[in-house]
Design an enzyme around this catalytic site. Structure first.
Site, PDB file in Angstrom:
ATOM      1  CD  GLU A 103      -4.709  -0.070   5.164  1.00 62.61           C
ATOM      2  OE1 GLU A 103      -4.283  -0.674   4.185  1.00 62.61           O
ATOM      3  OE2 GLU A 103      -4.264   1.049   5.497  1.00 62.61           O
ATOM      4  CG  LEU A 104      -8.143   5.416   7.813  1.00 64.97           C
ATOM      5  CD1 LEU A 104      -8.621   6.367   8.888  1.00 64.97           C
ATOM      6  CD2 LEU A 104      -8.961   5.593   6.548  1.00 64.97           C
ATOM      7  CB  ILE A 144      -4.818  10.967 -16.866  1.00 65.15           C
ATOM      8  CG1 ILE A 144      -5.914  11.943 -17.328  1.00 65.15           C
ATOM      9  CG2 ILE A 144      -3.433  11.599 -17.050  1.00 65.15           C
ATOM     10  CD1 ILE A 144      -6.070  13.158 -16.455  1.00 65.15           C
ATOM     11  N   GLY A 177      -8.008   4.078   2.311  1.00 62.13           N
ATOM     12  CA  GLY A 177      -7.753   5.365   1.653  1.00 62.13           C
ATOM     13  C   GLY A 177      -7.293   6.379   2.673  1.00 62.13           C
ATOM     14  CG  ASP A 189      -5.794   3.248 -14.635  1.00 67.99           C
ATOM     15  OD1 ASP A 189      -6.717   2.554 -14.192  1.00 67.99           O
ATOM     16  OD2 ASP A 189      -5.913   4.470 -14.870  1.00 67.99           O
ATOM     17  CD  GLU A 199      -0.539   8.366   3.995  1.00 68.05           C
ATOM     18  OE1 GLU A 199      -1.636   8.803   3.636  1.00 68.05           O
ATOM     19  OE2 GLU A 199      -0.354   7.182   4.324  1.00 68.05           O
ATOM     20  CE  LYS A 206     -15.570   5.256  -5.534  1.00 72.55           C
ATOM     21  NZ  LYS A 206     -14.525   5.926  -6.360  1.00 72.55           N
ATOM     22  N   PRO A 207     -13.943   1.389  -6.872  1.00 75.76           N
ATOM     23  CG  PRO A 207     -13.254   0.637  -8.958  1.00 75.76           C
ATOM     24  CD  PRO A 207     -14.451   0.806  -8.110  1.00 75.76           C
ATOM     25  CD1 TRP A 222      -5.808   7.268  -5.501  1.00 76.51           C
ATOM     26  CD2 TRP A 222      -3.642   6.706  -5.678  1.00 76.51           C
ATOM     27  NE1 TRP A 222      -5.083   8.123  -4.703  1.00 76.51           N
ATOM     28  CE2 TRP A 222      -3.758   7.802  -4.783  1.00 76.51           C
ATOM     29  CE3 TRP A 222      -2.377   6.188  -5.931  1.00 76.51           C
ATOM     30  CZ2 TRP A 222      -2.660   8.388  -4.164  1.00 76.51           C
ATOM     31  CZ3 TRP A 222      -1.278   6.763  -5.305  1.00 76.51           C
ATOM     32  CH2 TRP A 222      -1.425   7.850  -4.436  1.00 76.51           C
ATOM     33  CB  CYS A 264      -1.275   2.728   3.621  1.00 74.25           C
ATOM     34  SG  CYS A 264      -1.294   0.966   3.576  1.00 74.25           S
TER      35      CYS A 264
HETATM   36  N1  LIG Z   1      -3.931   4.415   3.184  1.00 71.12           N
HETATM   37  C1  LIG Z   1      -3.921   4.174   1.890  1.00 71.12           C
HETATM   38  O1  LIG Z   1      -3.757   3.051   1.396  1.00 71.12           O
HETATM   39  C2  LIG Z   1      -4.127   5.326   0.990  1.00 71.12           C
HETATM   40  C3  LIG Z   1      -3.960   6.625   1.436  1.00 71.12           C
HETATM   41  N2  LIG Z   1      -4.173   7.661   0.578  1.00 71.12           N
HETATM   42  C4  LIG Z   1      -3.955   9.022   1.048  1.00 71.12           C
HETATM   43  O2  LIG Z   1      -5.074   9.797   0.614  1.00 71.12           O
HETATM   44  C5  LIG Z   1      -4.605  10.915  -0.108  1.00 71.12           C
HETATM   45  C6  LIG Z   1      -5.629  11.307  -1.119  1.00 71.12           C
HETATM   46  O3  LIG Z   1      -5.740  10.231  -2.078  1.00 71.12           O
HETATM   47  P1  LIG Z   1      -7.159   9.920  -2.648  1.00 71.12           P
HETATM   48  O4  LIG Z   1      -7.131   8.926  -3.721  1.00 71.12           O
HETATM   49  O5  LIG Z   1      -7.870  11.212  -2.898  1.00 71.12           O
HETATM   50  O6  LIG Z   1      -7.765   9.146  -1.420  1.00 71.12           O
HETATM   51  P2  LIG Z   1      -9.257   9.109  -0.996  1.00 71.12           P
HETATM   52  O7  LIG Z   1      -9.223   8.537   0.357  1.00 71.12           O
HETATM   53  O8  LIG Z   1      -9.997  10.368  -1.210  1.00 71.12           O
HETATM   54  O9  LIG Z   1      -9.895   8.028  -2.041  1.00 71.12           O
HETATM   55  C7  LIG Z   1      -9.933   6.675  -1.720  1.00 71.12           C
HETATM   56  C8  LIG Z   1     -11.271   6.141  -2.194  1.00 71.12           C
HETATM   57  O10 LIG Z   1     -12.323   6.809  -1.499  1.00 71.12           O
HETATM   58  C9  LIG Z   1     -13.270   7.325  -2.432  1.00 71.12           C
HETATM   59  N3  LIG Z   1     -13.890   8.509  -1.847  1.00 71.12           N
HETATM   60  C10 LIG Z   1     -13.432   9.781  -1.888  1.00 71.12           C
HETATM   61  N4  LIG Z   1     -14.281  10.604  -1.235  1.00 71.12           N
HETATM   62  C11 LIG Z   1     -15.302   9.828  -0.776  1.00 71.12           C
HETATM   63  C12 LIG Z   1     -16.486  10.073  -0.008  1.00 71.12           C
HETATM   64  N5  LIG Z   1     -16.804  11.299   0.396  1.00 71.12           N
HETATM   65  N6  LIG Z   1     -17.291   9.021   0.302  1.00 71.12           N
HETATM   66  C13 LIG Z   1     -16.976   7.767  -0.109  1.00 71.12           C
HETATM   67  N7  LIG Z   1     -15.880   7.471  -0.845  1.00 71.12           N
HETATM   68  C14 LIG Z   1     -15.053   8.491  -1.162  1.00 71.12           C
HETATM   69  C15 LIG Z   1     -12.439   7.594  -3.658  1.00 71.12           C
HETATM   70  O11 LIG Z   1     -13.259   7.712  -4.807  1.00 71.12           O
HETATM   71  C16 LIG Z   1     -11.540   6.373  -3.683  1.00 71.12           C
HETATM   72  O12 LIG Z   1     -12.247   5.280  -4.232  1.00 71.12           O
HETATM   73  C17 LIG Z   1      -3.315  10.439  -0.702  1.00 71.12           C
HETATM   74  O13 LIG Z   1      -2.485  11.532  -1.012  1.00 71.12           O
HETATM   75  C18 LIG Z   1      -2.721   9.623   0.430  1.00 71.12           C
HETATM   76  O14 LIG Z   1      -2.098  10.496   1.363  1.00 71.12           O
HETATM   77  C19 LIG Z   1      -4.606   7.487  -0.699  1.00 71.12           C
HETATM   78  C20 LIG Z   1      -4.747   6.183  -1.187  1.00 71.12           C
HETATM   79  C21 LIG Z   1      -4.471   5.027  -0.387  1.00 71.12           C
HETATM   80  N1  LIG Z   2       2.205  -3.956   0.632  1.00 68.22           N
HETATM   81  C1  LIG Z   2       0.809  -3.626   0.603  1.00 68.22           C
HETATM   82  C2  LIG Z   2       0.531  -2.179   0.961  1.00 68.22           C
HETATM   83  C3  LIG Z   2      -0.953  -1.895   0.951  1.00 68.22           C
HETATM   84  C4  LIG Z   2      -1.320  -0.427   1.089  1.00 68.22           C
HETATM   85  O1  LIG Z   2      -0.528   0.475   0.780  1.00 68.22           O
HETATM   86  O2  LIG Z   2      -2.476  -0.162   1.503  1.00 68.22           O
HETATM   87 NA    NA Z   3      -4.905   6.785 -14.153  1.00 64.40          NA
END
Ligand SMILES: NC(=O)C1=CN([C@@H]2O[C@H](COP(=O)(O)OP(=O)(O)OC[C@H]3O[C@@H](n4cnc5c(N)ncnc54)[C@H](O)[C@@H]3O)[C@@H](O)[C@H]2O)C=CC1
Ligand SMILES: NCCCC(=O)O
Ligand code: NA
Length: 503
Positions: A260-261, A31, A238, A99, A394, A185-186, A161, A295
């Protein structure tokens, strides 16, 4: 510049150096968050595909063409990947924006960072050859000892993402530099450019199984990776909740993870700054770049009371001046958030903040001129107290909450008043004060008179609920190495601990 009418490639899973249909043949729609339209689809891997990919990775480690390579040989592949990425930079940047909703300007900058990160780890791969075996001199005649640095094995890389290809590269480049075999696994929300990385690896002749790319849903593809008995480590970026799930699954096998949360990072602004507008722009960039989906975003502005009113006036003017548009448009500086789910989540945070008594000083509405797409104006929230959700959680959107302080002690207390520990920023021209704050901030990243600049030579990661382990720099390579000690008894004498039995 954007490649107008760019073709969205239709890919399969990238396993063992070739494109492969997922066992269950499922696909997930792509999407475009700027238009809410479906513009393609990606393959949906499941546990069966994870098994195939893990098998391919283990075979790669057992084969000479990958498992016995030197760092210098691996460096050639990393440099070839970097060169191919740059050849396709405009197309990849356009795909990244279509994307994820990221502005084209930021997508293009990400692609430069991606190529530079591969180049950086090529250098470290070469340097590894002279560090592979390190003698340790015990000054004992009867022992010879040394340490070996070896690839850790098969590593699962699960990425988010918000910087689709860049976050993947922060893990893929060092993993390959170390000689591991990787399974990436993106995020299902933005996988296009990661699949194109697979095509680039195929074109440069990366040995089969060295890198495998499985797109798909977290529970269907990420979870089997975390719990797979033949995967030796998981590196994850994530959300906190997902990090806990991954760590729980890996714990059953005593499998190491790096996490890295999220974060809820502070930017503390003192009244001794020379130029208010410079500080205002850093506060804006620290929270609204990448549409706030960062993050390390400094999403809590903690401003000294004596300049708060003037600072907020300027902050408002700068915020209203941000161009919000289709991310492919020239000079766009704020695109849509990544998905309808993220959009609803941001709106919910704003309404909860209002219900809890905070003031929406500016923003939070759909921009008048953008009828479609997950667009939200950047938001500034004041009258915040530390018990509010908006102060503690967050958001991962363009939402800046503001509090004031009088004294340094108050500023430090407010800055560290968070369960997270990723990053902190301070704006002040007082060097000793910045030193004091560098020590006092309970985070892994400190920015002084700036917010967000990120360099792949420096360790990236946090503490507390922002996770543990480091990406980038030497630290990012070490996490994919197994440190082996070798101790050889070189004396001809008997050990003579036990009494020899009489013959
Ligand atoms: N710290 C960071 O860089 C990030 C933080 N976030 C936070 O997470 C919230 C949710 O975003 P999402 O994309 O849903 O993050 P998410 O943490 O659920 O997804 C990140 C990755 O983990 C994978 N994943 C999801 N559930 C899993 C499981 N049970 N086992 C293994 N892998 C799994 C997803 O497919 C994706 O590749 C966001 O609103 C934000 O607050 C999201 C993305 C990046
Ligand atoms: N400037 C890089 C930030 C990376 C992240 O949000 O995980
Ligand atoms: Na997309």
């Amino acid at each position: 510049m954007a490649i107008r009418n760019v073709r969205i490639p239709s890919r399969q899973l990238y396993i063992n150096g070739e494109w492969r249909e997922p066992v269950k043949k499922n696909r997930i729609p792509i999407i475009n968050p700027a238009t809410e339209e479906i513009i393609g689809d990606i393959p949906a891997a499941t546990a069966e595909d994870v098994d195939v990919a893990v098998e391919a990775a283990r075979r790669a480690l057992a084969r000479d063409d990958w498992g016995s390579t030197t760092g210098a040989q691996r460096a050639k592949y990393l440099r070839a990947i970097a060169a191919k990425l740059l050849e396709r930079k405009s197309e990849l940047a356009t795909l990244e924006s279509l994307d994820s909703g990221k502005t084209l300007f930021e997508s293009a900058a990400d692609m430069d960072d991606v190529a530079a990160c591969f180049e950086y780890y090529a250098d470290l791969a070469e340097a590894l050859d002279s560090k592979r075996k390190t003698p340790v001199n015990l000054h004992l005649d009867s022992f010879k000892t040394y340490v070996l640095r070896e690839p850790l094995g098969v590593v699962g890389l699960i990425t988010p993402w918000n910087y689709p290809l860049l976050m993947a590269t922060w893990k893929v480049a060092p993993a390959l530099a170390a000689g591991c075999a990787a399974i990436l696994k993106p995020s299902e929300l933005a996988s296009i450019t990661c699949l194109e990385l697979g095509e680039i690896c195929r074109e440069v002749g990366l040995p089969p199984g060295a890198l495998n790319i499985l797109t798909g849903l977290g529970p269907e593809a990420g979870a089997p990776l975390s719990s797979h008995p033949h995967v030796d480590k998981i590196a994850f970026t994530g959300s906190g909740p997902t990090g806990v799930k991954i760590m729980t699954a890996a714990a059953q096998l005593v499998k190491p993870v790096s996490l890295e949360l999220g974060g809820k990072s502070p930017i503390v602004v003192f009244d001794d700054i020379d130029n208010l507008d410079i500080a205002v722009e850093w506060a804006l960039f620290g929270c609204f770049a990448n549409t706030g989906q960062v993050c390390s975003a400094t999403s809590r502005l903690i401003i000294q009371e004596s300049i708060a009113s003037e600072f907020l006036d300027r902050l408002l003017l700068w915020t209203k001046n941000i161009k919000i548009s289709d991310p492919l448009e020239e000079d766009c500086k704020l695109g849509p958030v990544v998905s309808s789910g993220q959009y609803e989540k941001v709106l919910k945070f704003i309404s909860n903040a209002k219900n809890e008594g905070a003031t929406i000083l500016y923003g939070g509405k759909r921009p008048e001129h953008l009828k479609k797409g997950y667009y939200v104006q950047p938001i500034i929230i004041t009258d915040v107290n530390t018990s509010m959700e908006i102060w503690k959680e967050e958001v991962f959107g363009p939402v800046l909450c503001v509090k004031t302080f009088k004294t340094e002690e108050e500023a430090i207390e407010l800055a560290n008043d968070t369960k997270y520990g990723l990053a902190s920023a301070i704006m002040s021209k007082d060097v000793e004060r910045c030193e004091r704050f560098t020590k006092a901030f309970q985070t892994g990243i400190i920015w002084i008179n700036c917010s967000q600049p990120t360099f792949h030579q420096l360790p990236w990661g946090g503490k507390k609920r922002s996770g543990f382990g480091r990406d980038l720099g030497e630290w990012g390579l070490e996490k994919y190495l197994n440190i082996k000690q070798v101790t050889e008894y070189t004396s001809d004498d008997a050990w003579d601990f036990y009494k020899s039995p009489s013959n």
